[in-house]
Write an enzyme that holds these catalytic residues in place. Structure first.
Site, PDB file in Angstrom:
ATOM      1  N   HIS A  72       0.849  -1.191   0.000  1.00 13.13           N
ATOM      2  CA  HIS A  72       0.000   0.000   0.000  1.00 13.13           C
ATOM      3  C   HIS A  72       0.885   1.242   0.000  1.00 13.13           C
ATOM      4  CE1 HIS A  72      -4.112  -1.639   1.565  1.00 13.13           C
ATOM      5  NE2 HIS A  72      -3.624  -2.354   0.573  1.00 13.13           N
ATOM      6  N   TYR A 205      -9.295   5.344   7.973  1.00 13.05           N
ATOM      7  CA  TYR A 205      -9.454   5.696   9.385  1.00 13.05           C
ATOM      8  C   TYR A 205     -10.535   6.771   9.456  1.00 13.05           C
ATOM      9  CZ  TYR A 205      -5.064   3.263  10.445  1.00 13.05           C
ATOM     10  OH  TYR A 205      -4.087   2.310  10.610  1.00 13.05           O
TER      11      TYR A 205
END
Length: 398
Positions: A72, A205
């Protein structure tokens, strides 16, 4: 029995240390109170820093990670019904993270140890280190344990305590020789694992007025989601349907519409705490990973900090055995703690910025909003997140 390094704990940190030492010809024995199946059954972290990825490659156990793991180069923050991407690679000169479950890391390390014939003693009861500190330079430590109803003794040069927060290693240090620093948070994370495709290609998040949420993954077909819940909540009270519905409420509307739901494979609630002990060594005992420190999972630092400790201890012991550099031994704790406190700060900061602490809109709530607005609209702010998320450089012993 005799060995050079006795390692207490066969989790990923103990196994990684053993693998690295074995590749340098340093003999080691691992003692684990649970069974191998139990160790593999633990559902834990899944985001590996660049430094840990490199260390696994150095240990010769990265073949499956490199083939199946998900690199990522970004991560997302969601708030005010929108998503902001943090370009990890672009802001750090190309550094990334790897999504690869802790269970898989452990499995790879177990297979490597079996292939090299390393000794791991599972279901070792009543493990206890002895003579860790002595005025006699010729005195060496030893570890006793029980197996199959018999008591055994393992003589060694050094002991690595890789046995977690509840293990025996830290408790073997006299109370007056160690100091603990701790913050316990007033909430926990309810986690759900499901064989569903992740809602996004990167982790999200999310800060929401109902509480924090995290969208994570273990693979392209297995998702891991978390919800902030009170410590009074019971996992039995959370049906799959209730979990999915609450998760949708906390995500941006467009993201929620893309969420694929399904039956859970596992659900659990984990409390959050920040915890550090100083020093991380006592005589010839070195504390590694959760035995010495705990971080909230918000910054994805727990397993990675353990790998950082392993890196320091491994390089120290190589210097000791190959160059006679015993002068480096007292530097272990100081070297590890430099990096640990920075990671504790990042995890505390992320937790403080993204979680709900009050039922009322108050000053702290406005500060959270201002912090998010600032860091996501400033290249300096985004760089701070990126540098910490991919992992700060490992500290040198010298």
């Amino acid at each position: 029995m005799k060995t050079q390094v006795a390692i207490i704990g066969a989790g990923p940190s103990g196994l990684l240390l053993g693998q690295l030492l074995s590749r340098q010809g340093i003999d080691n024995v691992i003692l684990e109170r649970q069974s191998g199946e139990y160790v593999l059954g633990r559902i834990r972290a899944g985001v590996l820093e660049q430094g840990m990825v490199d260390l696994l490659r150095e240990a010769g156990v990265a073949e499956r990670m490199d083939a199946e793991g998900l690199p990522h180069d970004g991560v997302e923050l969601a708030f005010d019904n929108r998503r902001v991407r943090v370009d990890l690679a672009g802001l750090t000169g190309g550094k990334t993270v790897m999504v690869y479950g802790q269970t898989e890391v452990t499995r790879d390390l177990m297979a490597a140890r079996e292939a090299t014939g390393g000794t791991t003693i599972y279901e070792a009861a009543n493990v206890q280190p002895h003579d860790l500190e002595s005025d006699n330079p010729d005195a060496k430590p030893y570890v006793t344990f029980e197996k199959d109803g018999e008591t055994h003794r393992l003589d060694c040069d050094y002991v690595a305590g890789c046995d977690g927060f509840h293990g025996v290693s830290r408790r073997s240090i006299p109370a007056e020789r160690i100091k603990a620093f701790e913050r316990v948070y007033p909430f926990g994370w309810l986690g759900l694992l499901a064989d569903t495709p992740p809602v996004a290609d990167e982790l999200i998040y999310a800060r929401h007025e109902r509480g924090f949420a995290l969208c994570s993954m273990r693979s392209a077909t297995r998702s891991r989601y978390y919800l902030q819940v009170s410590l009074e909540e019971k996992v039995e009270e959370w049906s799959d349907a209730r979990f999915w519905e609450e998760l949708k409420r906390r995500l941006p509307e467009e993201t929620a519409r893309q969420l694929v739901t399904g039956p859970s494979l596992e659900k659990s609630i984990a409390p959050l705490r920040s915890f550090v002990v100083e020093p991380m060594q006592y005589g010839r005992l070195f504390l590694v990973g959760d035995a010495a420190h705990i971080v909230p999972p918000t910054g994805a630092k727990g397993l990675n900090l353990a790998a950082s400790d392993v890196n320091t201890l491994y390089r120290l012991l190589v210097k000791v055995y190959q160059e006679g550099r015993t002068d480096l031994i007292p530097r272990y704790s100081e070297t590890c703690l430099k990096r640990i406190w920075k990671a504790e700060r990042f995890s505390w900061w992320m937790t403080s910025m993204l979680h709900k602490f009050s039922e009322e809109e108050d000053f702290a709530t406005r500060m959270q909003q201002a912090e998010l607005d600032y860091v996501t609209s400033s290249e300096a702010g985004l760089t701070t997140i990126a540098e910490n998320y991919v992992g700060l450089p490992y500290e040198s012993l010298e």
